[in-house]
Design an enzyme around this catalytic site. Structure first.
Site, PDB file in Angstrom:
ATOM      1  N   GLY A   1      35.792  34.618  58.459  1.00 58.99           N
ATOM      2  CA  GLY A   1      35.948  33.757  57.277  1.00 58.99           C
ATOM      3  C   GLY A   1      36.603  32.437  57.624  1.00 58.99           C
ATOM      4  N   ALA A   2      36.080  31.786  58.680  1.00 60.11           N
ATOM      5  CA  ALA A   2      36.736  30.575  59.186  1.00 60.11           C
ATOM      6  C   ALA A   2      36.025  29.293  58.761  1.00 60.11           C
ATOM      7  CB  ALA A   2      36.838  30.640  60.708  1.00 60.11           C
TER       8      ALA A   2
ATOM      9  N   ASP B   1      28.235  38.990  57.862  1.00 58.19           N
ATOM     10  CA  ASP B   1      28.914  39.545  56.691  1.00 58.19           C
ATOM     11  C   ASP B   1      29.781  40.702  57.185  1.00 58.19           C
ATOM     12  OD1 ASP B   1      29.690  40.901  54.426  1.00 58.19           O
ATOM     13  OD2 ASP B   1      27.717  40.840  53.466  1.00 58.19           O
TER      14      ASP B   1
ATOM     15  N   ASN C   1      40.507  37.601  58.559  1.00 60.45           N
ATOM     16  CA  ASN C   1      40.894  36.694  57.475  1.00 60.45           C
ATOM     17  C   ASN C   1      39.898  36.703  56.309  1.00 60.45           C
ATOM     18  OD1 ASN C   1      42.128  33.993  56.372  1.00 60.45           O
ATOM     19  ND2 ASN C   1      39.952  33.581  56.694  1.00 60.45           N
TER      20      ASN C   1
ATOM     21  N   SER D   1      48.375  40.063  51.901  1.00 63.08           N
ATOM     22  CA  SER D   1      48.806  39.171  50.814  1.00 63.08           C
ATOM     23  C   SER D   1      50.093  39.726  50.229  1.00 63.08           C
ATOM     24  CB  SER D   1      47.739  39.126  49.714  1.00 63.08           C
ATOM     25  OG  SER D   1      48.262  38.512  48.552  1.00 63.08           O
TER      26      SER D   1
ATOM     27  N   TYR E   1      41.991  43.798  44.268  1.00 61.85           N
ATOM     28  CA  TYR E   1      42.417  42.950  45.397  1.00 61.85           C
ATOM     29  C   TYR E   1      43.724  43.484  46.013  1.00 61.85           C
ATOM     30  CZ  TYR E   1      43.828  38.569  47.757  1.00 61.85           C
ATOM     31  OH  TYR E   1      44.228  37.615  48.664  1.00 61.85           O
TER      32      TYR E   1
ATOM     33  N   ALA F   1      44.838  46.505  45.958  1.00 63.44           N
ATOM     34  CA  ALA F   1      44.550  47.756  46.691  1.00 63.44           C
ATOM     35  C   ALA F   1      44.013  47.428  48.082  1.00 63.44           C
ATOM     36  CB  ALA F   1      43.529  48.581  45.917  1.00 63.44           C
TER      37      ALA F   1
ATOM     38  N   LYS G   1      44.557  44.735  49.844  1.00 65.49           N
ATOM     39  CA  LYS G   1      45.573  44.098  50.693  1.00 65.49           C
ATOM     40  C   LYS G   1      46.697  45.069  51.076  1.00 65.49           C
ATOM     41  CE  LYS G   1      43.574  40.123  51.035  1.00 65.49           C
ATOM     42  NZ  LYS G   1      43.129  39.628  52.340  1.00 65.49           N
TER      43      LYS G   1
ATOM     44  N   ILE H   1      48.802  30.057  48.435  1.00 69.36           N
ATOM     45  CA  ILE H   1      48.372  29.003  49.354  1.00 69.36           C
ATOM     46  C   ILE H   1      47.278  28.186  48.664  1.00 69.36           C
ATOM     47  CG2 ILE H   1      47.462  28.515  51.673  1.00 69.36           C
ATOM     48  CD1 ILE H   1      50.159  30.094  51.703  1.00 69.36           C
TER      49      ILE H   1
HETATM   50  P1  NAP Z   1      38.584  31.021  50.645  1.00 68.33           P
HETATM   51  O1  NAP Z   1      38.940  29.585  50.642  1.00 68.33           O
HETATM   52  O2  NAP Z   1      37.896  31.614  49.456  1.00 68.33           O
HETATM   53  O3  NAP Z   1      37.704  31.313  51.970  1.00 68.33           O
HETATM   54  C1  NAP Z   1      37.197  32.600  52.190  1.00 68.33           C
HETATM   55  C2  NAP Z   1      36.523  32.666  53.539  1.00 68.33           C
HETATM   56  O4  NAP Z   1      36.082  34.030  53.753  1.00 68.33           O
HETATM   57  C3  NAP Z   1      35.293  31.797  53.660  1.00 68.33           C
HETATM   58  O5  NAP Z   1      35.232  31.271  54.970  1.00 68.33           O
HETATM   59  C4  NAP Z   1      34.133  32.773  53.441  1.00 68.33           C
HETATM   60  O6  NAP Z   1      32.936  32.415  54.131  1.00 68.33           O
HETATM   61  C5  NAP Z   1      34.693  34.007  54.082  1.00 68.33           C
HETATM   62  N1  NAP Z   1      34.069  35.246  53.623  1.00 68.33           N
HETATM   63  C6  NAP Z   1      34.066  35.770  52.363  1.00 68.33           C
HETATM   64  N2  NAP Z   1      33.382  36.921  52.360  1.00 68.33           N
HETATM   65  C7  NAP Z   1      32.959  37.130  53.630  1.00 68.33           C
HETATM   66  C8  NAP Z   1      32.215  38.161  54.263  1.00 68.33           C
HETATM   67  N3  NAP Z   1      31.769  39.219  53.580  1.00 68.33           N
HETATM   68  N4  NAP Z   1      31.966  38.065  55.599  1.00 68.33           N
HETATM   69  C9  NAP Z   1      32.409  36.997  56.301  1.00 68.33           C
HETATM   70  N5  NAP Z   1      33.125  35.991  55.757  1.00 68.33           N
HETATM   71  C10 NAP Z   1      33.391  36.075  54.440  1.00 68.33           C
HETATM   72  O7  NAP Z   1      39.872  31.953  50.860  1.00 68.33           O
HETATM   73  P2  NAP Z   1      41.338  31.604  51.456  1.00 68.33           P
HETATM   74  O8  NAP Z   1      42.214  31.259  50.327  1.00 68.33           O
HETATM   75  O9  NAP Z   1      41.228  30.728  52.644  1.00 68.33           O
HETATM   76  O10 NAP Z   1      41.778  33.078  51.914  1.00 68.33           O
HETATM   77  C11 NAP Z   1      41.641  33.536  53.251  1.00 68.33           C
HETATM   78  C12 NAP Z   1      42.315  34.900  53.357  1.00 68.33           C
HETATM   79  O11 NAP Z   1      43.691  34.790  52.971  1.00 68.33           O
HETATM   80  C13 NAP Z   1      41.707  35.969  52.430  1.00 68.33           C
HETATM   81  O12 NAP Z   1      41.729  37.220  53.061  1.00 68.33           O
HETATM   82  C14 NAP Z   1      42.654  35.959  51.251  1.00 68.33           C
HETATM   83  O13 NAP Z   1      42.636  37.187  50.557  1.00 68.33           O
HETATM   84  C15 NAP Z   1      43.982  35.726  51.957  1.00 68.33           C
HETATM   85  N6  NAP Z   1      45.044  35.200  51.089  1.00 68.33           N
HETATM   86  C16 NAP Z   1      44.894  33.991  50.453  1.00 68.33           C
HETATM   87  C17 NAP Z   1      45.929  33.528  49.640  1.00 68.33           C
HETATM   88  C18 NAP Z   1      45.849  32.215  48.917  1.00 68.33           C
HETATM   89  O14 NAP Z   1      46.781  31.920  48.150  1.00 68.33           O
HETATM   90  N7  NAP Z   1      44.823  31.401  49.116  1.00 68.33           N
HETATM   91  C19 NAP Z   1      47.078  34.295  49.484  1.00 68.33           C
HETATM   92  C20 NAP Z   1      47.192  35.511  50.133  1.00 68.33           C
HETATM   93  C21 NAP Z   1      46.162  35.952  50.955  1.00 68.33           C
HETATM   94  P3  NAP Z   1      31.746  31.565  53.393  1.00 68.33           P
HETATM   95  O15 NAP Z   1      32.327  30.191  53.173  1.00 68.33           O
HETATM   96  O16 NAP Z   1      30.649  31.541  54.376  1.00 68.33           O
HETATM   97  O17 NAP Z   1      31.474  32.291  52.118  1.00 68.33           O
END
Ligand code: NAP
Length: 246
Positions: free
Chosen positions: A11-12, A62, A89, A141, A154, A156, A158, A187
């Site tokens: 998910g980068a 995926d 991630n 998280s 979500y 569950a 995490k 974030i």
């Molecule tokens: P984001 O901006 O929504 O980005 C999500 C990323 O995951 C995207 O690169 C997406 O790829 C990829 N992805 C989603 N489903 C996928 C799959 N089935 N296979 C491969 N890649 C997949 O999310 P973010 O805020 O950066 O969050 C990143 C991580 O941090 C997540 O695990 C999230 O739960 C965790 N987190 C975030 C926060 C926050 O406040 N933002 C807080 C705590 C934890 P595509 O672009 O190709 O769809």
């Protein structure tokens, strides 16, 4: 066999994963930038890495598909000879109050966040056991520790990631492989920008440092856990939350 250490970041293509990929590349890793659908954005991340003098490749997969994860990790190992760091991630949300939450909303979130992490850990561990070295870093998280209304599915996923992290750390420790989790708070990414203003305000009030976190804050913690300095740390959950979970 590639001389450089190899890191896979799932998910980068954007958000936190993008920052982690760029930071690990700056640290000298050859970075595999995984994504699901956003090819142009993943290509953009690789462009940023290369413009800064780093190296990597993009890889669509995926993580909810075990067969595709197996192929991705076997391909990386075949191409480069080793896999040194895996950052799990990739994650999604599908929020709702429980009475309105459908079973498929639970499945969607568990399939990507929990099972996706499981598949990547499983096939990475296979290679890391052969190498007798490796770092697995899972993005959990704060919600997996403290819970959050509207996020039963979500939270569950995490909380499950924390359980898997601690168990696998015990399983792989004797082979020189560490497994840790990072638990971000709020974030600023696309995942959180859709939240209504009143919820954002309420959350802000619960952050001792008084501001939201940035993707780079999480990337710095991951970069530490991937570094030589973190060799004796395993089975831990590192909060990056401005004090929210303190
Ligand atoms: P984001 O901006 O929504 O980005 C999500 C990323 O995951 C995207 O690169 C997406 O790829 C990829 N992805 C989603 N489903 C996928 C799959 N089935 N296979 C491969 N890649 C997949 O999310 P973010 O805020 O950066 O969050 C990143 C991580 O941090 C997540 O695990 C999230 O739960 C965790 N987190 C975030 C926060 C926050 O406040 N933002 C807080 C705590 C934890 P595509 O672009 O190709 O769809």
């Amino acid at each position: 066999m590639l001389d450089q250490k190899v890191a896979l970041v799932t998910g980068a293509s954007r958000g936190i994963g993008r920052s982690i990929a760029i930071t690990l590349a700056q640290q000298g890793f050859f970075v595999v930038v995984n994504y699901r659908g956003s090819e142009a954005r993943a290509q953009g991340v690789l462009g940023e890495i290369e413009n800064a003098g780093g190296q990597g490749q993009i890889y669509p997969c995926d993580v909810a598909s075990e067969a595709d994860v197996k192929t991705m990790i076997e391909t990386i190992v075949k191409q480069y000879g080793h896999l040194d760091v895996v950052v799990n991630n990739a994650g999604v949300t599908k929020d709702n109050l429980i009475l309105r939450m459908k079973a498929e909303d639970l499945d969607l979130v568990l399939d990507t966040n929990l099972k996706g992490t499981f598949y990547c850990m499983k096939y990475a561990a296979k290679q890391m056991l052969r190498q007798r070295s490796g770092r697995i870093i899972n993005i959990s998280s704060i919600v997996g520790i403290h819970g959050n209304a509207g996020q039963v599915n979500y939270s569950a996923s995490k909380a499950g990631i924390i359980g898997m992290t601690k168990s696998l750390a015990k399983e792989l420790g004797s082979r020189g492989i560490t497994v840790n989790a990072v638990a971000p708070g709020f974030i600023e990414t696309e995942m959180t920008e859709e939240l209504p203003e009143e919820i954002r305000e309420k959350m802000l009030g619960s952050i001792p440092l008084g501001h939201f976190g940035q993707s780079e804050d999480v990337a710095a913690a991951v970069s530490f856990l991937a570094s030589e300095g973190a060799a004796y740390i395993t089975g831990q959950v590192l909060g990056v939350d401005g004090g929210m979970g303190a």
